[in-house]
Design an enzyme around this catalytic site. Sequence first.
Site, mmCIF file in Angstrom:
data_model
loop_
_atom_site.group_PDB
_atom_site.id
_atom_site.type_symbol
_atom_site.label_atom_id
_atom_site.label_comp_id
_atom_site.label_asym_id
_atom_site.label_seq_id
_atom_site.Cartn_x
_atom_site.Cartn_y
_atom_site.Cartn_z
ATOM 1 N N GLY A 98 10.900 53.950 -27.956
ATOM 2 C CA GLY A 98 12.347 53.739 -27.919
ATOM 3 C C GLY A 98 13.109 55.049 -27.929
ATOM 4 N N HIS A 150 7.352 65.425 -22.476
ATOM 5 C CA HIS A 150 6.960 64.850 -23.772
ATOM 6 C C HIS A 150 6.162 65.863 -24.605
ATOM 7 C CE1 HIS A 150 8.400 60.744 -23.244
ATOM 8 N NE2 HIS A 150 7.951 60.785 -22.001
ATOM 9 N N HIS A 211 3.385 50.421 -18.973
ATOM 10 C CA HIS A 211 4.031 51.521 -18.256
ATOM 11 C C HIS A 211 3.047 52.196 -17.305
ATOM 12 C CE1 HIS A 211 7.540 53.963 -17.722
ATOM 13 N NE2 HIS A 211 6.913 55.094 -18.038
#
Length: 410
Positions: A98, A150, A211
């Site tokens: 999230g 990331h 994903h």
Amino acid sequence: ALLATMEDRSHKVLLALVMLFLFAVIVLQYVCPGTECQLLRLRALSPAAAADPYRAEDETPARFVPRFNFSADDLLRRVDFNIKGDDLIVFLHIQKTGGTTFGRHLVRNIQLEQPCECRAGQKKCTCHRPGKRETWLFSRFSTGWSCGLHADWTELTNCVPSVVDSKKEVRLRPSRRMGLNVLFSSPLGRNFYYITILRDPVSRYLSEWRHVQRGATWKASLHVCDGRSPTTEELPSCYTGDDWSGCSLQEFMDCPYNLANNRQVRMLSDLSLVGCYNLSVMPEEQRNKVLLDSAKENLKRMAFFGLTEFQRKTQYLFEKTFNMNFISPFTQYNSTRASSVEIDKQTQQRIEALNFLDMELYDYAKDLFLQRYQYMRQKEHQEARRKRQEQRKILRAKQAHLREQGENSS
């Protein structure tokens, strides 16, 4: 005639009720004329006020019983973030937690003297300090993936200062192994406040599988540790083609090199402590313990972390930590792609086994998170009680002064 009599009686009853209500209001005004009682009356007349918004929208246990012992310093999170100075909030974005939603809140939903400038069609927003042309936020939606896609804790703590500070500052900056705290400081006064979001490991794992199934690869991730990226022998790929689209959950779970396994622990720990991605440096059991302990310690000492499953509490704790308020309340989404995946008990147990480090980290994080929330709410109530006591003292002093004046006049 009977009907007229009944209507007359109902009118009298209604009139009596109205008079009784007005009498009660007058008595209350006489007994307690202050602002405090007026607020009390407004709250009593408001049906929504009785419900606790933080409890209503989150999956809070009916009675939270802490499992871990944390000190007051561990629980109290209030940092003196200087947005007009050189301080920087650094968002460590773990996949499928999230973080995208929370990242958008940071650039679009905070009340600021100089709000972030977000233009339609552009992925990044300009988040400048008031009166300066430099950013106060290091995140995907403000600075982009400046330290790699990331980037994890190991990458960020080494990369961020070199991106935002001058080379001179970087050379003078003390090693992070000299001591970890809530923030990292540069010699010239810049403070780095690290924040992140965690999620239930099973839900996060299923969300990452969906994903990847749609074609996501995160090939641009650098995984830099001790100055280099891992070799293909140290970090093999789970697939041979361009991506792993269409893979089944079974295939996803069967790959022993899958970075989805225990991703949250790996991304929050200091990988240099275990030889980075070289699995031959130490026995597996020892490596796992070092990684988990490091992730727990880093998480505890971060300025802030939130949990996907507790949106309103995440909002509350961020606001209290940084003294920055959001414009619109966070929304709890209980229906996600992960929640739409139906798995049997055996599959769930296997996912938990593949993510056993993340499971332990999340239990620790959830306990710390709820204890912090409870602690901060208690502090808030104590402060409100203290203010009410001060107001009552002032009111009594005024009343005594008025009585004294009246007696002197008479």
